[in-house]
Design a protein around this motif. Structure first.
Motif, mmCIF file in Angstrom:
data_model
loop_
_atom_site.group_PDB
_atom_site.id
_atom_site.type_symbol
_atom_site.label_atom_id
_atom_site.label_comp_id
_atom_site.label_asym_id
_atom_site.label_seq_id
_atom_site.Cartn_x
_atom_site.Cartn_y
_atom_site.Cartn_z
ATOM 1 N N TRP A 1 38.100 64.472 9.610
ATOM 2 C CA TRP A 1 37.568 64.078 10.906
ATOM 3 C C TRP A 1 38.479 63.060 11.585
ATOM 4 C CZ3 TRP A 1 34.179 59.420 11.505
ATOM 5 C CH2 TRP A 1 33.674 59.295 12.799
ATOM 6 N N ALA A 2 38.982 62.092 10.806
ATOM 7 C CA ALA A 2 39.846 61.051 11.360
ATOM 8 C C ALA A 2 41.162 61.618 11.882
ATOM 9 C CB ALA A 2 40.122 59.979 10.301
ATOM 10 N N GLU A 3 41.564 62.755 11.353
ATOM 11 C CA GLU A 3 42.850 63.358 11.718
ATOM 12 C C GLU A 3 42.744 64.404 12.833
ATOM 13 O OE1 GLU A 3 45.962 62.695 10.352
ATOM 14 O OE2 GLU A 3 45.043 61.038 9.243
ATOM 15 N N HIS A 4 41.522 64.783 13.225
ATOM 16 C CA HIS A 4 41.354 65.881 14.179
ATOM 17 C C HIS A 4 40.438 65.476 15.325
ATOM 18 C CE1 HIS A 4 42.796 67.842 10.539
ATOM 19 N NE2 HIS A 4 43.289 68.758 11.346
ATOM 20 N N ASP A 5 40.524 66.231 16.378
ATOM 21 C CA ASP A 5 39.773 65.923 17.594
ATOM 22 C C ASP A 5 38.503 66.774 17.670
ATOM 23 O OD1 ASP A 5 39.137 64.835 20.063
ATOM 24 O OD2 ASP A 5 40.284 66.359 21.160
ATOM 25 N N LEU B 1 38.272 70.055 -9.083
ATOM 26 C CA LEU B 1 39.623 69.896 -8.522
ATOM 27 C C LEU B 1 40.635 70.734 -9.299
ATOM 28 C CD1 LEU B 1 39.599 66.051 -7.834
ATOM 29 C CD2 LEU B 1 39.559 67.881 -6.118
ATOM 30 N N ALA B 2 40.518 70.724 -10.626
ATOM 31 C CA ALA B 2 41.445 71.509 -11.451
ATOM 32 C C ALA B 2 41.208 73.006 -11.241
ATOM 33 C CB ALA B 2 41.266 71.141 -12.925
ATOM 34 N N GLU B 3 39.943 73.423 -11.246
ATOM 35 C CA GLU B 3 39.607 74.842 -11.075
ATOM 36 C C GLU B 3 40.102 75.385 -9.738
ATOM 37 O OE1 GLU B 3 35.562 77.494 -10.453
ATOM 38 O OE2 GLU B 3 35.397 75.536 -11.388
ATOM 39 N N MET B 4 40.004 74.584 -8.702
ATOM 40 C CA MET B 4 40.404 75.010 -7.362
ATOM 41 C C MET B 4 41.886 74.736 -7.085
ATOM 42 S SD MET B 4 37.558 76.285 -6.431
ATOM 43 C CE MET B 4 37.847 76.676 -4.729
ATOM 44 N N ALA B 5 42.611 74.231 -8.079
ATOM 45 C CA ALA B 5 44.041 73.932 -7.971
ATOM 46 C C ALA B 5 44.344 73.001 -6.793
ATOM 47 C CB ALA B 5 44.852 75.220 -7.872
ATOM 48 N N CYS B 6 43.510 71.981 -6.649
ATOM 49 C CA CYS B 6 43.707 71.010 -5.577
ATOM 50 C C CYS B 6 44.791 70.017 -5.979
ATOM 51 C CB CYS B 6 42.404 70.263 -5.301
ATOM 52 S SG CYS B 6 41.086 71.303 -4.655
ATOM 53 N N GLU B 7 45.622 69.671 -5.029
ATOM 54 C CA GLU B 7 46.660 68.678 -5.278
ATOM 55 C C GLU B 7 46.124 67.256 -5.125
ATOM 56 O OE1 GLU B 7 50.199 69.424 -3.013
ATOM 57 O OE2 GLU B 7 50.156 71.555 -3.482
ATOM 58 N N SER B 8 45.022 67.135 -4.379
ATOM 59 C CA SER B 8 44.453 65.822 -4.091
ATOM 60 C C SER B 8 42.935 65.952 -4.040
ATOM 61 C CB SER B 8 44.979 65.334 -2.733
ATOM 62 O OG SER B 8 44.139 64.356 -2.172
ATOM 63 N N GLU B 9 42.248 64.861 -4.273
ATOM 64 C CA GLU B 9 40.792 64.875 -4.170
ATOM 65 C C GLU B 9 40.315 65.043 -2.730
ATOM 66 O OE1 GLU B 9 40.664 60.007 -4.488
ATOM 67 O OE2 GLU B 9 39.562 61.189 -5.939
ATOM 68 N N PHE B 10 41.257 64.980 -1.768
ATOM 69 C CA PHE B 10 40.930 65.168 -0.357
ATOM 70 C C PHE B 10 41.127 66.609 0.111
ATOM 71 C CE2 PHE B 10 41.555 60.627 -0.627
ATOM 72 C CZ PHE B 10 40.556 60.130 0.186
ATOM 73 N N ASP B 11 41.564 67.511 -0.781
ATOM 74 C CA ASP B 11 41.880 68.885 -0.392
ATOM 75 C C ASP B 11 40.662 69.769 -0.156
ATOM 76 O OD1 ASP B 11 44.535 68.253 -0.551
ATOM 77 O OD2 ASP B 11 44.913 69.374 -2.395
ATOM 78 N N LEU B 12 39.526 69.419 -0.708
ATOM 79 C CA LEU B 12 38.353 70.286 -0.667
ATOM 80 C C LEU B 12 37.243 69.613 0.140
ATOM 81 C CD1 LEU B 12 37.541 73.031 -1.930
ATOM 82 C CD2 LEU B 12 36.595 71.752 -3.858
ATOM 83 N N MET C 1 24.353 76.700 -4.945
ATOM 84 C CA MET C 1 24.526 75.351 -4.417
ATOM 85 C C MET C 1 25.720 75.276 -3.479
ATOM 86 S SD MET C 1 23.666 72.998 -7.737
ATOM 87 C CE MET C 1 23.453 71.524 -6.753
ATOM 88 N N VAL C 2 25.564 74.439 -2.468
ATOM 89 C CA VAL C 2 26.649 74.099 -1.552
ATOM 90 C C VAL C 2 26.893 72.606 -1.685
ATOM 91 C CG1 VAL C 2 27.278 73.847 0.874
ATOM 92 C CG2 VAL C 2 26.178 75.946 0.092
ATOM 93 N N TRP C 3 28.136 72.253 -1.903
ATOM 94 C CA TRP C 3 28.533 70.849 -1.913
ATOM 95 C C TRP C 3 29.300 70.541 -0.636
ATOM 96 C CZ3 TRP C 3 27.875 73.155 -6.573
ATOM 97 C CH2 TRP C 3 27.274 72.401 -7.583
ATOM 98 N N LEU C 4 28.972 69.402 -0.043
ATOM 99 C CA LEU C 4 29.755 68.839 1.048
ATOM 100 C C LEU C 4 30.360 67.557 0.499
ATOM 101 C CD1 LEU C 4 27.250 69.233 4.024
ATOM 102 C CD2 LEU C 4 29.103 70.767 3.359
ATOM 103 N N TYR C 5 31.673 67.408 0.651
ATOM 104 C CA TYR C 5 32.372 66.249 0.108
ATOM 105 C C TYR C 5 32.663 65.255 1.228
ATOM 106 C CZ TYR C 5 32.617 69.264 -3.926
ATOM 107 O OH TYR C 5 32.275 70.079 -4.971
ATOM 108 N N ARG C 6 31.905 64.159 1.215
ATOM 109 C CA ARG C 6 31.901 63.177 2.298
ATOM 110 C C ARG C 6 33.283 62.611 2.618
ATOM 111 N NH1 ARG C 6 31.150 57.475 3.313
ATOM 112 N NH2 ARG C 6 31.757 57.105 1.178
ATOM 113 N N ARG C 7 33.960 62.085 1.627
ATOM 114 C CA ARG C 7 35.241 61.408 1.896
ATOM 115 C C ARG C 7 36.304 62.374 2.432
ATOM 116 N NH1 ARG C 7 36.513 56.725 -0.816
ATOM 117 N NH2 ARG C 7 38.364 56.867 0.496
ATOM 118 N N PRO C 8 36.496 63.560 1.841
ATOM 119 C CA PRO C 8 37.465 64.485 2.434
ATOM 120 C C PRO C 8 37.077 64.915 3.854
ATOM 121 C CG PRO C 8 37.054 65.084 0.155
ATOM 122 C CD PRO C 8 36.036 64.025 0.526
#
Length: 141
Positions: A102-106, A55-66, A90-97
């Motif tokens: 998904w909840a915000e889009h159609d 999160l720090a390396e990617m300069a994310c404002e929230s844990e939901f940004d990535l 490696m590829v990471w998929l972040y479940r909660r974000p």
């Protein structure tokens, strides 16, 4: 006016990590065979959130940004065989974000997971956005 049968959402839950991993595996299996063959050695991991360092390396404002992340040496940068002491690509998929997005889009959750997976793997190959869209379209067909 036509009545639409209501879906009973009262017992449904968001997919847990294991279910999300199965969703990612299914998304990967739908990708074109020649694309999957080129992914040999790329490890896909599902985590709830990125770690604090990421999160720090990617300069994310929230844990939901990535939603996802590729780490490694992509084929476009000369990546291929692993050097001694080198972690696999490696590829990471972040479940909660992803679930939050998904909840915000159609769009379907399966489509969204495929999109993030292709986008992150696309970094491994150095693909353009148009190339990645063509791969997604092939997976949906």
């Amino acid at each position: 006016m036509r009545l639409v049968e209501a879906v009973d959402w009262s017992g449904l839950k968001a997919p847990d990590l294991a279910a999300f991993e199965r969703l990612a595996e299914a998304a990967f299996a739908r990708l074109p065979e020649e694309f999957r063959a080129l992914c040999a050695g790329v490890v896909v991991r599902v985590e709830d959130f990125p770690d604090d360092g990421t999160l720090a390396e990617m300069a994310c404002e929230s844990e939901f940004d990535l939603l996802g992340l590729f780490r490694g040496v992509g084929l476009a940068q000369g990546g291929g065989a692993l050097a001694t002491g080198q972690f696999p690509n490696m590829v990471w998929l972040y479940r909660r974000p992803i679930l939050d997005y998904w909840a915000e889009h159609d769009e379907s959750l399966g489509h969204l997971v495929t999109h993030v997976l292709v986008h992150e793997i696309g970094h491994h190959f150095g693909l353009s956005d148009d190339d990645m869209q063509a791969i997604e379209d092939a997976a949906e067909a």
